[in-house]
Design an enzyme around this catalytic site. Structure first.
Site, PDB file in Angstrom:
ATOM      1  N   TYR A  35       1.060  -1.294  -0.056  1.00  0.00           N
ATOM      2  CA  TYR A  35       0.060  -0.082   0.118  1.00  0.00           C
ATOM      3  C   TYR A  35       0.977   1.241   0.082  1.00  0.00           C
ATOM      4  O   TYR A  35       1.976   1.245  -0.521  1.00  0.00           O
ATOM      5  CB  TYR A  35      -1.141   0.100   1.302  1.00  0.00           C
ATOM      6  CG  TYR A  35      -2.218   0.624   0.638  1.00  0.00           C
ATOM      7  CD1 TYR A  35      -3.062   0.248  -0.319  1.00  0.00           C
ATOM      8  CD2 TYR A  35      -2.517   1.891   1.461  1.00  0.00           C
ATOM      9  CE1 TYR A  35      -4.146   0.961  -0.687  1.00  0.00           C
ATOM     10  CE2 TYR A  35      -3.653   2.652   0.703  1.00  0.00           C
ATOM     11  CZ  TYR A  35      -4.530   2.227  -0.028  1.00  0.00           C
ATOM     12  OH  TYR A  35      -5.440   2.970  -0.864  1.00  0.00           O
ATOM     13  N   ARG A  95      -8.396  10.582  -8.450  1.00  0.00           N
ATOM     14  CA  ARG A  95      -7.627  11.211  -7.464  1.00  0.00           C
ATOM     15  C   ARG A  95      -6.944  10.349  -6.765  1.00  0.00           C
ATOM     16  O   ARG A  95      -7.280   9.937  -5.562  1.00  0.00           O
ATOM     17  CB  ARG A  95      -8.507  12.146  -6.605  1.00  0.00           C
ATOM     18  CG  ARG A  95      -7.959  13.324  -5.699  1.00  0.00           C
ATOM     19  CD  ARG A  95      -7.893  13.045  -4.144  1.00  0.00           C
ATOM     20  NE  ARG A  95      -7.433  11.673  -4.170  1.00  0.00           N
ATOM     21  CZ  ARG A  95      -7.697  11.149  -2.875  1.00  0.00           C
ATOM     22  NH1 ARG A  95      -8.313  11.911  -1.642  1.00  0.00           N
ATOM     23  NH2 ARG A  95      -7.312  10.023  -2.410  1.00  0.00           N
ATOM     24  N   LYS A 151      -6.179  -2.015  -1.305  1.00  0.00           N
ATOM     25  CA  LYS A 151      -6.911  -1.769  -0.103  1.00  0.00           C
ATOM     26  C   LYS A 151      -7.682  -3.090  -0.006  1.00  0.00           C
ATOM     27  O   LYS A 151      -7.891  -3.577   1.287  1.00  0.00           O
ATOM     28  CB  LYS A 151      -8.208  -0.849  -0.728  1.00  0.00           C
ATOM     29  CG  LYS A 151      -7.624   0.778  -0.237  1.00  0.00           C
ATOM     30  CD  LYS A 151      -8.753   1.188   0.538  1.00  0.00           C
ATOM     31  CE  LYS A 151      -7.871   1.995   1.583  1.00  0.00           C
ATOM     32  NZ  LYS A 151      -8.291   3.611   1.453  1.00  0.00           N
ATOM     33  N   GLU A 171     -13.534   4.833  -3.321  1.00  0.00           N
ATOM     34  CA  GLU A 171     -12.228   4.980  -3.132  1.00  0.00           C
ATOM     35  C   GLU A 171     -11.326   5.938  -4.201  1.00  0.00           C
ATOM     36  O   GLU A 171     -11.855   5.642  -5.301  1.00  0.00           O
ATOM     37  CB  GLU A 171     -11.472   3.762  -3.293  1.00  0.00           C
ATOM     38  CG  GLU A 171     -10.183   3.889  -3.041  1.00  0.00           C
ATOM     39  CD  GLU A 171      -9.656   4.043  -1.439  1.00  0.00           C
ATOM     40  OE1 GLU A 171     -10.544   3.714  -0.689  1.00  0.00           O
ATOM     41  OE2 GLU A 171      -8.815   4.609  -1.388  1.00  0.00           O
ATOM     42  N   ASP A 172     -10.812   6.955  -3.475  1.00  0.00           N
ATOM     43  CA  ASP A 172     -10.187   7.831  -4.752  1.00  0.00           C
ATOM     44  C   ASP A 172     -10.734   8.398  -5.834  1.00  0.00           C
ATOM     45  O   ASP A 172     -10.136   8.447  -6.949  1.00  0.00           O
ATOM     46  CB  ASP A 172      -8.773   7.210  -5.107  1.00  0.00           C
ATOM     47  CG  ASP A 172      -7.892   7.091  -4.071  1.00  0.00           C
ATOM     48  OD1 ASP A 172      -8.029   7.527  -2.866  1.00  0.00           O
ATOM     49  OD2 ASP A 172      -6.567   6.776  -3.995  1.00  0.00           O
ATOM     50  N   ASP A 191     -14.098   5.887   2.121  1.00  0.00           N
ATOM     51  CA  ASP A 191     -12.836   5.681   3.032  1.00  0.00           C
ATOM     52  C   ASP A 191     -12.320   7.035   3.014  1.00  0.00           C
ATOM     53  O   ASP A 191     -11.639   7.332   4.226  1.00  0.00           O
ATOM     54  CB  ASP A 191     -11.955   4.499   2.637  1.00  0.00           C
ATOM     55  CG  ASP A 191     -10.983   4.386   3.718  1.00  0.00           C
ATOM     56  OD1 ASP A 191     -11.371   4.348   4.906  1.00  0.00           O
ATOM     57  OD2 ASP A 191      -9.705   4.433   3.511  1.00  0.00           O
ATOM     58  N   ASP A 192     -12.090   7.535   1.899  1.00  0.00           N
ATOM     59  CA  ASP A 192     -11.145   9.044   2.107  1.00  0.00           C
ATOM     60  C   ASP A 192     -11.859  10.250   2.946  1.00  0.00           C
ATOM     61  O   ASP A 192     -11.018  10.807   3.635  1.00  0.00           O
ATOM     62  CB  ASP A 192     -10.957   9.482   0.599  1.00  0.00           C
ATOM     63  CG  ASP A 192     -10.412   8.432  -0.448  1.00  0.00           C
ATOM     64  OD1 ASP A 192      -9.549   8.023  -0.078  1.00  0.00           O
ATOM     65  OD2 ASP A 192     -11.106   8.219  -1.410  1.00  0.00           O
ATOM     66  N   ASN A 216       0.037  12.501   1.924  1.00  0.00           N
ATOM     67  CA  ASN A 216       0.959  11.362   1.284  1.00  0.00           C
ATOM     68  C   ASN A 216       1.186  11.460  -0.065  1.00  0.00           C
ATOM     69  O   ASN A 216       0.657  12.289  -0.693  1.00  0.00           O
ATOM     70  CB  ASN A 216       0.128  10.022   1.280  1.00  0.00           C
ATOM     71  CG  ASN A 216      -0.324   9.786   2.778  1.00  0.00           C
ATOM     72  OD1 ASN A 216       0.400   9.350   3.615  1.00  0.00           O
ATOM     73  ND2 ASN A 216      -1.884   9.371   2.871  1.00  0.00           N
TER      74      ASN A 216
HETATM   75  P1  NAD Z   1      -8.498  16.437  -2.124  1.00  0.00           P
HETATM   76  O1  NAD Z   1      -8.026  16.606  -3.333  1.00  0.00           O
HETATM   77  O2  NAD Z   1      -9.770  16.091  -1.578  1.00  0.00           O
HETATM   78  O3  NAD Z   1      -8.301  17.816  -1.122  1.00  0.00           O
HETATM   79  C1  NAD Z   1      -6.985  18.575  -1.111  1.00  0.00           C
HETATM   80  C2  NAD Z   1      -7.398  20.198  -0.771  1.00  0.00           C
HETATM   81  O4  NAD Z   1      -6.494  20.729  -0.375  1.00  0.00           O
HETATM   82  C3  NAD Z   1      -7.971  20.741  -1.676  1.00  0.00           C
HETATM   83  O5  NAD Z   1      -9.497  21.495  -1.202  1.00  0.00           O
HETATM   84  C4  NAD Z   1      -7.034  21.616  -2.308  1.00  0.00           C
HETATM   85  O6  NAD Z   1      -7.755  22.824  -2.783  1.00  0.00           O
HETATM   86  C5  NAD Z   1      -6.317  22.019  -1.035  1.00  0.00           C
HETATM   87  N1  NAD Z   1      -5.041  22.601  -1.481  1.00  0.00           N
HETATM   88  C6  NAD Z   1      -4.061  22.219  -2.403  1.00  0.00           C
HETATM   89  N2  NAD Z   1      -3.184  22.979  -2.547  1.00  0.00           N
HETATM   90  C7  NAD Z   1      -3.059  23.780  -1.438  1.00  0.00           C
HETATM   91  C8  NAD Z   1      -2.287  24.764  -0.935  1.00  0.00           C
HETATM   92  N3  NAD Z   1      -1.277  24.960  -1.465  1.00  0.00           N
HETATM   93  N4  NAD Z   1      -2.776  25.340   0.341  1.00  0.00           N
HETATM   94  C9  NAD Z   1      -3.931  25.152   0.936  1.00  0.00           C
HETATM   95  N5  NAD Z   1      -4.896  24.222   0.527  1.00  0.00           N
HETATM   96  C10 NAD Z   1      -4.506  23.410  -0.662  1.00  0.00           C
HETATM   97  O7  NAD Z   1      -7.613  15.378  -1.151  1.00  0.00           O
HETATM   98  P2  NAD Z   1      -7.727  14.588   0.042  1.00  0.00           P
HETATM   99  O8  NAD Z   1      -8.572  13.396  -0.312  1.00  0.00           O
HETATM  100  O9  NAD Z   1      -8.390  15.467   1.090  1.00  0.00           O
HETATM  101  O10 NAD Z   1      -6.325  14.447   0.523  1.00  0.00           O
HETATM  102  C11 NAD Z   1      -5.335  15.265   0.776  1.00  0.00           C
HETATM  103  C12 NAD Z   1      -3.938  14.822   1.407  1.00  0.00           C
HETATM  104  O11 NAD Z   1      -4.199  14.082   2.509  1.00  0.00           O
HETATM  105  C13 NAD Z   1      -3.285  13.758   0.471  1.00  0.00           C
HETATM  106  O12 NAD Z   1      -2.040  13.967   0.307  1.00  0.00           O
HETATM  107  C14 NAD Z   1      -3.689  12.203   0.929  1.00  0.00           C
HETATM  108  O13 NAD Z   1      -2.759  11.359   0.780  1.00  0.00           O
HETATM  109  C15 NAD Z   1      -3.697  12.760   2.606  1.00  0.00           C
HETATM  110  N6  NAD Z   1      -4.333  11.707   3.170  1.00  0.00           N
HETATM  111  C16 NAD Z   1      -4.080  11.094   4.302  1.00  0.00           C
HETATM  112  C17 NAD Z   1      -4.769  10.379   4.985  1.00  0.00           C
HETATM  113  C18 NAD Z   1      -4.353   9.554   6.485  1.00  0.00           C
HETATM  114  O14 NAD Z   1      -3.174  10.090   6.769  1.00  0.00           O
HETATM  115  N7  NAD Z   1      -4.884   8.753   6.935  1.00  0.00           N
HETATM  116  C19 NAD Z   1      -5.994  10.055   4.495  1.00  0.00           C
HETATM  117  C20 NAD Z   1      -6.506  10.508   3.486  1.00  0.00           C
HETATM  118  C21 NAD Z   1      -5.818  11.573   2.889  1.00  0.00           C
END
Ligand code: NAD
Length: 544
Positions: A96, A149, A167, A238-239, A261-262, A401
């Protein structure tokens, strides 16, 4: 579970569900027409594991290890899961995140054998019959993506299949869902990734993404086909890109057992980390002020879970939401902004607009920073120093990530806050020595939550997967963080305990299903025993 007729000879060796390779014993070799098709020496599973580890560790990099393990999964699933389950710390980052992200980027180039179901826009009108091509009929978990995504990597089209496949491997490894009950699906609706569209080795349809009514109709047909073909299955979204993810969840969550899940899994796992952090800092949830960097699926999912937790404590929804502040790519999310999409509006407060995180930290005096923007290095020294001046034990959760996208490293978080930060990350970080103490960063890995949720839904045959189930999961996970974990600064239990975690979460989820009348299976006298009985162990069975 029904067991189809056992194959014989070469067909048995090519059946990944039943193949045991050199572990078929003498009697089985005679009875099943295997004599001569295997080298003569019978070897037990432990010896086979030794060979796998030796080969895998010799590979030059993690992508090669990923390919090697995928090939093992294709020829002997039992051995694959034995290796994964007994070496989860080592294997999880390969099957993963972060390696699966690398694999998805080059999926067409490393492609060997297909795994899962690929459904494209050309399959409109025949999706139900296509589901009949899947070889297993007792499917209980379907993980579906449209690849828009993928992790923090953007639109990878059909290459995103690595994610549902990975997953579902975690569903089996972490919660013991039987491999034949798991179905990975990619809805190949094209890709807006130009590089992929022009790559001759790309495995997907090289057209722009389908949008609008045609897209919705395809997803509708798919969901209905799944309900008909696999009526007991839970559907995990997912994604999906963020414009579709929130919409699709709203559309299907009350129609079928479905979750994202996201959004929801992330919300629960991070809420659990917050509960553990409060045990370290001694504060209460209602005393916290959270600033989220990034207002997408993860951020909103986490905030919704915090709000649910606060409401559970008797705080009103509006007041609860005021504990959560968001920065998106334009700046602070405030009510006066006219450019906000639907999912951000509940968190747009009456406040003057602030342009960036540094100003927001100074003015809003948060106790916690949650990084979920996918943009690296945004928790700078200046920001973390200011935070630490204002708060004795700030939470610093750098969740983006893969590792290269993290808002700050574990080392930086501890150093820049004088060892006072309570740190958690999305991707794993090694322990850090600082100020004569060793800190072990916790990883807010969704794998703590979703496999247990799936198992609980299967055991109770839940007709819906609700927010309350995720809230119960977060509580169950937080309860499993020991004093020993906290003493190391770790706000999650060790990954090695994940099967116990999944069992506890499954019980909590099933309890909600029974309490709310959502269970379609009678409550067993001993729920814990029923959960454990459902959990697959990767031991070879005897065929005689
Ligand atoms: P997403 O695309 O839904 O959201 C990302 C958000 O960040 C968007 O609203 C975007 O406009 C904003 N953004 C982008 N650049 C920016 C900046 N410079 N300043 C401020 N905001 C900015 O993605 P997501 O699903 O919310 O995931 C976001 C991150 O979180 C990813 O890197 C993902 O890997 C990580 N994540 C971690 C976990 C975990 O640790 N368990 C779980 C889910 C997602």
């Amino acid at each position: 579970m029904s067991t189809p007729e056992i194959q014989r000879g070469v067909r048995l060796l090519h059946d990944p569900v039943r193949n045991k390779g050199t572990a078929f014993n003498e009697k089985e070799r005679d009875a099943l027409g295997l004599r001569g098709l295997l080298p003569p020496r019978v070897q037990d599973q432990a010896t086979q594991v030794r060979r796998i580890l030796e080969n895998m560790r010799r590979k030059e990099n993690d992508l090669e290890r990923y390919i090697y393990l995928a090939a093992l999964q294709d020829r002997n699933e039992t051995l694959f899961y034995r290796v994964i389950m007994d070496h989860l710390d080592e294997m999880m980052p390969i099957i993963y995140t972060p390696t699966v992200g690398q694999a998805c980027q080059v999926y067409g180039h490393i492609f060997r054998r297909p795994r899962g179901l690929f459904i494209s826009a050309q399959d409109r009108g025949r999706i139900r019959t296509l589901l009949d091509n899947w070889p297993h009929r007792d499917v209980r978990i379907v993980v579906v993506t449209d690849g828009e995504r993928i992790l923090g990597l953007g639109d990878l089209g059909a290459n995103g299949m690595g994610i549902p496949v990975g997953k579902l491997s975690l569903y089996t490894a972490c919660a013991g869902i039987h491999p034949t009950q798991c179905l990975p699906v990619t809805l190949d609706v094209g890709t807006d990734n130009e590089e992929l569209r022009h790559d001759p080795l790309y495995i997907g349809v090289s057209e722009h993404r389908l949008r609008g009514g045609a897209y919705d109709a395809l997803v509708d047909e798919f969901v209905e086909a799944v309900q008909d073909a696999f009526p007991r299955a839970v559907l995990q979204l997912e994604d999906f890109g963020n414009a579709n993810a929130f919409r699709l969840l709203e559309r299907y969550r009350d129609r079928t057992a479905c979750f994202d899940d996201d959004i929801q899994g992330t919300g629960a796992v991070i809420l659990a980390g917050i509960y553990s952090s409060l045990r370290l800092s001694g504060g209460t949830l209602s005393e916290q002020r959270f600033i989220f960097m990034g207002a997408g699926e993860a951020g909103i999912g986490i905030a919704d879970n915090i709000v649910a937790a606060l409401m559970h404590e008797g705080i009103g929804q509006e007041e609860a939401r005021e504990r959560c502040w968001f920065i998106d790519s334009k700046g602070l999310v405030v009510r006066s902004r006219t450019d906000l999409v639907e999912h951000k509006r509940p968190y747009a407060h009456d406040h003057e607009f602030l342009p960036d995180l540094a100003t927001a930290v100074e003015r809003l005096q948060p106790t916690a920073l949650i990084g979920v923007s996918g943009t690296p290095h945004t928790f700078t020294r200046e920001i973390l120093e200011t935070l630490a001046q204002q708060c004795e034990r700030p939470m610093v959760f750098a969740l983006s990530n893969p590792t290269s996208k993290a808002e700050c490293t574990a080392q930086q978080a501890y150093e820049w806050t004088d060892g006072r930060a309570i740190f958690a990350s999305g991707s794993p970080f090694a322990p850090v020595d600082y100020g004569g103490k060793t800190f072990v960063p916790g990883q807010g890995n969704n794998a703590y939550i979703f496999p247990g949720v799936g198992l609980g839904a299967i055991v109770s045959e839940a007709s819906r997967v609700t927010d309350e189930m995720f809230f119960a999961s977060a509580r169950a996970l937080a309860d499993l963080v020991s004093q020993h974990d906290l003493a190391l600064g770790r706000v999650y239990p060790p990954l090695a305990n994940i099967r116990e975690v999944s069992a506890a979460i499954a019980i909590a989820v099933a309890e909600v299903a029974y309490e709310r009348g959502l269970a379609q299976r009678p409550r067993p006298d001993d729920l814990e025993a029923a959960v454990r009985a459902e959990m697959f162990e990767p031991d070879y069975r005897s065929y005689l």
